[in-house]
Design a protein around this motif. Structure first.
Motif: not given
Length: 771
Positions: A596, A600, A673, A662
């Protein structure tokens, strides 16, 4: 896009016609809602007894007491590990009689109002609060006396959240009006340590992820930032940061339904967004208690997002250490500082091609041997390493193999042994099940101390010679035992959960399963929830309960997780609900989780779809023409993205508190991430870009006072759908923060209704209210 092969189109259409006929006339009744309501967390808890032992260990002896929910009420139990003795902590009937007289009301012996209960085993004395009074009970004589509350000797001194006492108890440091003050606890004299603090330059503080205050001429309604200082072990020095908010930027919330009055109120909080350089920074200072001198350490300023706390080690005041990350978390560096000169050096630096996960780090310095215990994923699995503190070199990889160390529980310096929890080492069980192990510093004599095929929750005695072990699985009721740390041998059984009432209500264990991920090689794990009135001859719509955040495991592993959730109540309405943790989530190898990284937007979608289809082959009652999905927070992002990215598979989605882009999230999470700076992949993986794909039914939900995932995330998603000309539903809940819980379970029932109406095709029980 997932496509149906051309040669299968006719069969697919015919199958759809058959399923449509099969589910025609499907209804949901109030009795179904009542059954779903019965399995809500707060209600189902009343059906389970003796499920857990939460020990309050004595500081000096291997004795503990615990509070227990039983069929007759609350019982208090005392256990003496050395003498293998278990008995009631006190005579419930006698205490009820004596306290009833003192409070002038009749009390049930097993429903006693014992708040803030404390027990001192040395003198067999118990204290508690009841009836707005503090009481002391001599358990040898059963004498009950009222205790006067201690007077505050300095009404002008500040709140407890702003106090830090020195190890020797002689000094207390606090923060007043942004500056640090020192108080001599014996004489009461106070000394000002700093004088240049301001509202934008705050000593002894770091920013939490949300620090709300009401906008206006005064900031008096805002809680002060918690004091953050570190004392040397000899109480001669302390270290604290100076927080610089000059460049920090704010987010804003509008409370449209205030508690009083009719004017909406605005709130603000400092929040760095991914990729921003305008963030709060920190500079470290060392303070000498005797001279009140202040010395800056020769490092920084560094971003508040990535800084740790300086910690002393050793008996003197001669060394400081701090762990610091870089933005994007590509490295973690252990720094060492000389508090006399201010000089700062690097001990070692851990580097990763993706990220050094702060959620998996455990750092412990052993001053007596000049060593460091450190958790690292450098070989692809999270393992324990022993470092030389002076050279920064690895002396020993302590654990190794294809399993994950979750945390270090205790380091026995004298015997050079480590107690740690891990999952995946035992080949005959779910790799997420947590077990306790012991190992020598040199990697020898690894021992499993919790042998049962279950997930184990451990609480040690103060001397670490014993531990209470609560263990269970989603398909195995809990047991609690007392064990010896030396070899894991059982001292005594403590409790076994009583779930008769839960089973009498129709509840059945969820079914764990194991399948292959999209790569056809990697095992992935999940559970299936069925309604308690399940009929295998019926056809059931399927709902995917999702959360693919890389730091989390969505599928429950414990019994409590298996029955205390939002999935079973939803299943009770006539659905099959599944959980599965696909590639990219936590608890497995670094390679598994790194799927990931910068990705994501994958949300584990192919793994979830493959899972549902394969389960439907095994269980024909699962109707894959009617698949819905729901999730909260990062799961809200998943749910919306799933129906937009795979519109031919997911037909209905409920997305709550979703972080749809995000670039609007709290900086540390996406930067961990998705990397730093915020590259084009942030834009590519925004749900807003997929708004034009919506074909099914989508409900967006958000609380207007959510300071975790800002409501603007859902407003932006709504705007993109409006611009794309798409029909969707939206619910903004006044005064709700990130959790969306509260009176009448309004949101929960809204979610139920949405799936009943649009996925099942039945008429919901409108205006149903949970009790």
């Amino acid at each position: 896009m997932i496509k149906v092969p051309a040669k299968s189109v006719t069969a697919f259409i015919l199958t759809g016609m058959v399923l449509a006929t099969a589910v025609q006339g499907q209804t949901v009744t109030k009795a179904d809602y009542e059954r779903a309501n019965r399995f809500l967390w707060e209600n189902v808890d009343t059906l389970v007894f003796r499920s857990e032992v939460d020990p309050r260990w004595d500081d000096r002896t291997p004795v503990f007491w615990y509070e227990l929910d039983t069929r007759r009420g609350t019982e208090y139990v005392l256990v003496d590990a050395e003498n293998e003795l278990k008995k009631p902590l006190f005579d419930h009937v006698a205490i009820a009689r004596g306290l009833s007289e003192l409070l002038d009301k009749k009390l049930d012996p097993y429903d006693l109002p014992l708040e803030e209960l404390e027990y001192r085993h040395a003198d067999r004395v118990m204290t508690f609060e009841a009836g707005n009074q503090t009481w002391r009970v001599d358990l040898q004589t059963l004498d009950i006396r009222e205790v006067e509350a201690p007077a505050t000797d300095d009404p002008d001194w500040v709140s407890e959240r702003l106090l830090s006492e020195s190890p020797d108890g002689r000094w207390t440091v606090t923060r007043k009006e942004y500056n640090l003050w020192l108080k001599n606890n014996k004489s009461g004299r106070t000394f000002q340590l700093t004088d240049d603090g301001t509202g934008k330059q705050v000593y002894g503080a770091s920013l939490p992820w949300a620090w709300k205050n009401r906008e206006g001429p005064t900031e008096g309604e805002r809680e002060p930032l918690r004091l953050s200082v570190s004392w040397s072990e000899d109480s001669q020095k302390l270290v604290a940061h100076k927080l610089d908010l000059t460049k920090a930027r704010k987010m804003y919330l509008l409370q449209n339904v205030p508690g009083e009055g009719f004017r909406a109120r605005s709130y603000s909080y400092y929040r760095a967004l991914p990729g921003e350089d305008s963030v709060a920074t920190q500079v470290p200072f060392v303070f000498d208690v005797k001279t009140r001198a202040k010395k800056r350490l020769q490092v920084g300023p560094y971003d508040d997002l990535i800084a740790g706390q300086w910690r002393w080690y050793g008996e003197g005041s001669n060394k400081l250490h701090m762990l610091i990350h870089e933005r994007g978390y590509g490295s973690a560096t252990l720094l060492e500082a000389n508090p006399e000169t201010g000089k700062v050096d690097t001990v070692f630096r851990e580097v990763s091609d993706t990220y050094v996960d702060p959620n998996k780090i455990h750092l412990e310095i052993l001053p007596e041997t000049e060593e460091v215990i450190w958790l690292s994923e450098r070989d692809g699995w999270n393992h324990i390493y022993l470092y030389d503190l002076n050279s920064g070199e690895v002396k020993q990889q302590v654990t190794s193999g294809e399993f994950v160390v979750y945390d270090i529980e205790h380091i026995d310096r004298d015997n050079r042994q480590i107690l740690f929890t891990a999952g995946g080492r035992e080949s005959d069980r779910d790799p997420y099940l947590e077990h306790l192990y012991r190992i020598n510093f040199d990697g020898s004599d690894l021992q499993l101390l919790t042998p049962e095929r279950a997930t184990h929750d451990i609480t040690f005695s103060s001397d670490h010679q014993y531990f209470v072990d609560n263990f269970s699985r989603v398909d195995m009721k809990p047991r609690s035992v007392l064990r010896r740390t030396a070899d894991g041998s059982k001292v005594m059984d403590l409790e076994t959960a009583d779930i008769k009432d839960l089973q009498a209500a129709g509840w059945q264990y969820p079914e764990p399963f194991k399948l292959k991920a999209r790569d056809g090689k990697t095992d992935i794990y999940g559970v299936i929830y069925r309604p308690s009135n399940f009929d295998p001859d019926k056809s059931y719509p399927v709902i995917d309960g999702t959360y693919s955040g890389p730091q989390a495991v969505r599928t429950p592993k414990s019994f409590a997780g298996g029955y205390r959730n939002s999935d079973q109540p939803l299943a009770e309405l006539g659905f099959i609900v599944i959980n599965v943790d696909g590639l990219g989530t936590a608890g497995r190898s670094k390679r598994f989780q790194d799927y990931s990284w910068k990705n994501l937007g994958d949300i584990g979608g192919p793994d979830h779809i493959k899972t549902i289809r394969e389960l439907a082959e095994r269980y024909p009652y699962m109707d894959t023409s009617r698949v819905g999905i729901y999730g909260h927070s990062a799961g809200g992002y998943d749910a919306a993205r799933a129906i937009l990215k795979y519109p031919e598979f997911y037909k209905v989605a409920v997305s709550s508190s979703g972080n749809h882009d995000h670039r609007v999230a709290k900086a540390w999470w996406p930067e961990l991430y998705m990397d730093y700076p915020a590259g084009p992949h942030y834009e590519e993986q925004s749900n807003l870009n997929l708004a034009g794909n919506l074909e099914g039914k989508l409900l967006l939900v958000h609380g207007d006072m959510d300071d975790n995932v800002h409501p603007s995330e859902t407003y932006m998603m709504a705007n993109a759908l409006i611009e794309a000309g798409k029909n969707f539903d939206m619910l903004i809940m006044p005064n709700k923060t990130h959790g969306l819980g509260g009176e009448n379970n309004y949101f929960t029932i809204k979610r139920w209704n949405y799936f009943v109406e649009h996925l099942m095709g039945a008429e919901p029980v409108w205006h149903y209210a949970s009790e």
